[in-house]
Scaffold this active site. Structure first.
Site, PDB file in Angstrom:
ATOM      1  N   ARG A   1       8.446 -28.764  33.722  1.00  0.00           N
ATOM      2  CA  ARG A   1       8.740 -29.004  35.144  1.00  0.00           C
ATOM      3  C   ARG A   1       9.056 -27.687  35.846  1.00  0.00           C
ATOM      4  O   ARG A   1       8.679 -27.476  36.983  1.00  0.00           O
ATOM      5  CB  ARG A   1       9.931 -29.958  35.236  1.00  0.00           C
ATOM      6  CG  ARG A   1      10.110 -30.633  36.552  1.00  0.00           C
ATOM      7  CD  ARG A   1      11.380 -31.490  36.617  1.00  0.00           C
ATOM      8  NE  ARG A   1      11.796 -32.130  35.410  1.00  0.00           N
ATOM      9  CZ  ARG A   1      11.486 -33.390  35.054  1.00  0.00           C
ATOM     10  NH1 ARG A   1      10.721 -34.115  35.842  1.00  0.00           N
ATOM     11  NH2 ARG A   1      11.939 -33.895  33.922  1.00  0.00           N
ATOM     12  N   TYR A   2       9.815 -26.816  35.185  1.00  0.00           N
ATOM     13  CA  TYR A   2      10.206 -25.526  35.753  1.00  0.00           C
ATOM     14  C   TYR A   2       9.460 -24.437  34.990  1.00  0.00           C
ATOM     15  O   TYR A   2       9.186 -24.578  33.791  1.00  0.00           O
ATOM     16  CB  TYR A   2      11.705 -25.288  35.566  1.00  0.00           C
ATOM     17  CG  TYR A   2      12.597 -26.402  36.059  1.00  0.00           C
ATOM     18  CD1 TYR A   2      12.948 -26.490  37.405  1.00  0.00           C
ATOM     19  CD2 TYR A   2      13.096 -27.360  35.183  1.00  0.00           C
ATOM     20  CE1 TYR A   2      13.789 -27.506  37.853  1.00  0.00           C
ATOM     21  CE2 TYR A   2      13.930 -28.368  35.624  1.00  0.00           C
ATOM     22  CZ  TYR A   2      14.279 -28.445  36.954  1.00  0.00           C
ATOM     23  OH  TYR A   2      15.096 -29.449  37.379  1.00  0.00           O
ATOM     24  N   ARG A  14      10.974 -22.942  31.369  1.00  0.00           N
ATOM     25  CA  ARG A  14      11.510 -23.784  30.288  1.00  0.00           C
ATOM     26  C   ARG A  14      10.747 -25.091  30.172  1.00  0.00           C
ATOM     27  O   ARG A  14      10.175 -25.560  31.150  1.00  0.00           O
ATOM     28  CB  ARG A  14      12.994 -24.067  30.502  1.00  0.00           C
ATOM     29  CG  ARG A  14      13.352 -24.682  31.849  1.00  0.00           C
ATOM     30  CD  ARG A  14      14.797 -24.349  32.192  1.00  0.00           C
ATOM     31  NE  ARG A  14      15.265 -24.946  33.431  1.00  0.00           N
ATOM     32  CZ  ARG A  14      15.122 -24.387  34.631  1.00  0.00           C
ATOM     33  NH1 ARG A  14      14.468 -23.244  34.756  1.00  0.00           N
ATOM     34  NH2 ARG A  14      15.600 -24.959  35.707  1.00  0.00           N
ATOM     35  N   CYS A  69      18.124 -42.723  18.863  1.00  0.00           N
ATOM     36  CA  CYS A  69      19.462 -42.176  19.092  1.00  0.00           C
ATOM     37  C   CYS A  69      20.428 -42.912  18.168  1.00  0.00           C
ATOM     38  O   CYS A  69      20.130 -43.994  17.669  1.00  0.00           O
ATOM     39  CB  CYS A  69      19.902 -42.410  20.536  1.00  0.00           C
ATOM     40  SG  CYS A  69      18.752 -41.733  21.757  1.00  0.00           S
ATOM     41  N   CYS A 108      22.801 -45.798  25.209  1.00  0.00           N
ATOM     42  CA  CYS A 108      23.684 -45.823  26.373  1.00  0.00           C
ATOM     43  C   CYS A 108      23.076 -46.767  27.405  1.00  0.00           C
ATOM     44  O   CYS A 108      21.864 -46.701  27.674  1.00  0.00           O
ATOM     45  CB  CYS A 108      23.807 -44.421  26.943  1.00  0.00           C
ATOM     46  SG  CYS A 108      24.185 -43.194  25.663  1.00  0.00           S
ATOM     47  N   CYS A 142      21.025 -45.144  30.262  1.00  0.00           N
ATOM     48  CA  CYS A 142      20.082 -44.087  29.878  1.00  0.00           C
ATOM     49  C   CYS A 142      18.863 -44.026  30.803  1.00  0.00           C
ATOM     50  O   CYS A 142      18.212 -45.028  31.067  1.00  0.00           O
ATOM     51  CB  CYS A 142      19.599 -44.310  28.454  1.00  0.00           C
ATOM     52  SG  CYS A 142      18.390 -43.075  27.927  1.00  0.00           S
ATOM     53  N   ARG A 160      16.159 -42.628  30.070  1.00  0.00           N
ATOM     54  CA  ARG A 160      14.929 -42.795  29.279  1.00  0.00           C
ATOM     55  C   ARG A 160      14.978 -44.100  28.504  1.00  0.00           C
ATOM     56  O   ARG A 160      14.375 -44.230  27.439  1.00  0.00           O
ATOM     57  CB  ARG A 160      14.751 -41.619  28.312  1.00  0.00           C
ATOM     58  CG  ARG A 160      14.548 -40.293  29.002  1.00  0.00           C
ATOM     59  CD  ARG A 160      13.759 -39.293  28.160  1.00  0.00           C
ATOM     60  NE  ARG A 160      13.583 -38.073  28.917  1.00  0.00           N
ATOM     61  CZ  ARG A 160      14.279 -36.961  28.730  1.00  0.00           C
ATOM     62  NH1 ARG A 160      15.184 -36.894  27.761  1.00  0.00           N
ATOM     63  NH2 ARG A 160      14.065 -35.898  29.478  1.00  0.00           N
ATOM     64  N   ASP A 213      20.860 -41.920  37.397  1.00  0.00           N
ATOM     65  CA  ASP A 213      19.441 -42.032  37.757  1.00  0.00           C
ATOM     66  C   ASP A 213      19.065 -43.483  38.041  1.00  0.00           C
ATOM     67  O   ASP A 213      19.749 -44.421  37.619  1.00  0.00           O
ATOM     68  CB  ASP A 213      18.581 -41.480  36.619  1.00  0.00           C
ATOM     69  CG  ASP A 213      18.772 -39.985  36.455  1.00  0.00           C
ATOM     70  OD1 ASP A 213      18.667 -39.270  37.469  1.00  0.00           O
ATOM     71  OD2 ASP A 213      19.043 -39.539  35.327  1.00  0.00           O
ATOM     72  N   ASP A 233      18.844 -35.618  39.817  1.00  0.00           N
ATOM     73  CA  ASP A 233      17.431 -35.432  39.484  1.00  0.00           C
ATOM     74  C   ASP A 233      16.617 -36.182  40.526  1.00  0.00           C
ATOM     75  O   ASP A 233      16.700 -37.415  40.626  1.00  0.00           O
ATOM     76  CB  ASP A 233      17.136 -35.982  38.085  1.00  0.00           C
ATOM     77  CG  ASP A 233      17.228 -34.900  37.035  1.00  0.00           C
ATOM     78  OD1 ASP A 233      16.343 -34.026  37.020  1.00  0.00           O
ATOM     79  OD2 ASP A 233      18.198 -34.921  36.259  1.00  0.00           O
ATOM     80  N   LYS A 270      16.159 -30.983  39.435  1.00  0.00           N
ATOM     81  CA  LYS A 270      17.574 -31.196  39.772  1.00  0.00           C
ATOM     82  C   LYS A 270      17.943 -30.418  41.021  1.00  0.00           C
ATOM     83  O   LYS A 270      17.526 -29.279  41.171  1.00  0.00           O
ATOM     84  CB  LYS A 270      18.459 -30.645  38.657  1.00  0.00           C
ATOM     85  CG  LYS A 270      18.551 -31.483  37.434  1.00  0.00           C
ATOM     86  CD  LYS A 270      19.502 -30.836  36.444  1.00  0.00           C
ATOM     87  CE  LYS A 270      19.386 -31.558  35.117  1.00  0.00           C
ATOM     88  NZ  LYS A 270      18.024 -31.516  34.590  1.00  0.00           N
TER      89      LYS A 270
HETATM   90  S1  SF4 Z   1      21.561 -41.088  27.130  1.00  0.00           S
HETATM   91 FE1  SF4 Z   1      19.667 -42.002  26.326  1.00  0.00          FE
HETATM   92  S2  SF4 Z   1      18.711 -40.381  25.124  1.00  0.00           S
HETATM   93 FE2  SF4 Z   1      20.887 -39.798  25.412  1.00  0.00          FE
HETATM   94  S3  SF4 Z   1      21.960 -40.632  23.606  1.00  0.00           S
HETATM   95 FE3  SF4 Z   1      22.119 -42.165  25.241  1.00  0.00          FE
HETATM   96  S4  SF4 Z   1      20.372 -43.533  24.842  1.00  0.00           S
HETATM   97 FE4  SF4 Z   1      19.949 -41.641  23.727  1.00  0.00          FE
END
Ligand code: SF4
Length: 365
Positions: free
Chosen positions: A96-97, A100, A109, A113, A116, A118, A279, A316, A323
């Protein structure tokens, strides 16, 4: 503290397991099964032990225990809320940048979360790791782009890989001349600190590049004794650490919780780096705050804690535009000047101090 979690030795992955341990309501099970069918569930023993099942507002539970509110989809929510796909030239890479790239090695994971960004891309069944062919292509892309100074390992959680595999990857990256920084984004040191073994720390250190670790924590209670020890082991081994947190309703969206979190980072020698605005991930509206509330919290934080404890509040921009800082602005033009901007000799500004009082700069004679 949950009596039922004292002897927990394995990660909880099913709503029925959560209900059996008092961490979810039996009446909600049909809806929670629908949530779990779409978004992965995992609560490690370390995190389950922190949850008070008698507290309906427990900030640790809000982060990891699925909720029926996740079935609500708000306008604007998007499976790819920060636009990773639009900037992915080859599988596993987001560029994206200019200087990096993100390198997404795994799709799993230790915990999942509930907020999340993603969440549609991580979890069992979403592909556990890049294939060898995809990995080789991603490495070739990095090698061919000499402007790439920093590679950010993210995912999924890269510390889900074995120390042996991680050491190979670190060596591959450090072997590329222009890659000078390898940054690892992880939640492992707090949610499963036993994985931070001597072998894991050795794998993170590599000749030819500097390793940074960005630790994701959202509430000070996550810093258990084991978590603090895991972080100390990494830092003592010479790995610098920065923080990242997400501003979450009912978790850290009050000044006492946010202040305690930032102080805990600094006490652990971890420099607060990013506080992300939530997000627009599907089914997460119950966990988002408003930008105005985030700005108000940042103003309060500046008035209460040292500069060491100040993260940058960032958003973001949906669509992959990157960001941007969205914290409060402390500088504006003094009223009389704003009508005469063509006359720089009269430049005067209004600056807000940490108490909220306004001052003119330069001061009036
Ligand atoms: S925020 Fe998403 S990618 Fe990060 S640890 Fe939690 S579930 Fe996994």
């Amino acid at each position: 503290m949950s009596e039922t979690s004292f002897n927990l030795t394995s990660t909880l992955r099913e709503p029925t397991e959560l209900a059996a341990r008092g961490l979810a309501s039996v009446g909600d099970l049909p809806d929670l099964e629908k949530v779990a069918a779409r978004y992965a569930v995992a609560v490690t023993p370390e995190m389950a032990a922190l949850i008070d099942p008698d507290d309906p507002d427990d900030p640790i539970a809000r982060q990891f225990i699925p909720s029926v509110e996740e079935l609500v989809r708000e306008p604007g929510e998007n499976p790819d809320p920060i636009g990773d796909h639009a900037y992915s030239p080859v599988s596993g890479i987001v560029h994206r940048y200019p200087d990096r790239v993100l390198f997404k090695l795994v799709h799993v994971c230790a915990v999942y979360c509930r907020f999340c960004f993603r969440r549609e891309m991580v979890g069992p069944g979403k592909g556990s790791a890049l294939s060898q062919g995809a990995y080789d292509n991603a490495l070739a892309y990095i090698r061919a782009h000499s402007e790439i100074w920093e590679v950010i390992l993210t995912g999924g959680d890269p510390l889900m890989l074995s120390p042996r595999r991680l050491a190979e990857i670190m060596a591959d990256l450090a072997g590329i001349d222009h890659v000078r920084i390898i940054r690892i984004h992880t939640r492992i040191p707090v949610v499963d600190p036993a994985r931070i073994s001597r072998e894991m720390i050795a794998a993170l250190k590599v000749k030819g590049a500097t390793t940074w670790v960005a630790l994701h924590v959202n509430h000070a209670r996550e810093f258990t004794g084991n978590a603090r020890a895991a972080c100390a082991d990494m830092i003592d081994a010479g790995i610098p650490m920065v923080s990242q947190s997400v501003l979450l309703r009912g978790v850290n969206d009050n000044i006492a919780a946010l202040e305690a979190l930032m102080r805990a980072f600094v006490e652990c020698r971890i420099k607060p780096y990013y506080l992300h605005h939530g997000d627009l991930a599907p089914g997460t509206s119950h966990l988002r705050t408003t930008l105005e509330h985030g700005q108000e919290l940042m103003r309060s934080l500046r008035g209460r804690v040292s500069g060491l404890c100040q993260p940058e509040y960032v958003l973001d921009i949906p669509g992959g535009h990157g960001k941007s800082p969205v914290g409060p602005n402390y500088l504006s033009y003094e009223d009389s000047f704003s009508q005469q901007r063509e006359q720089p000799a009269e430049t005067r500004y209004r600056i807000v101090d940490y108490c909220g009082d306004v001052h003119l700069y330069p001061p009036q004679p």
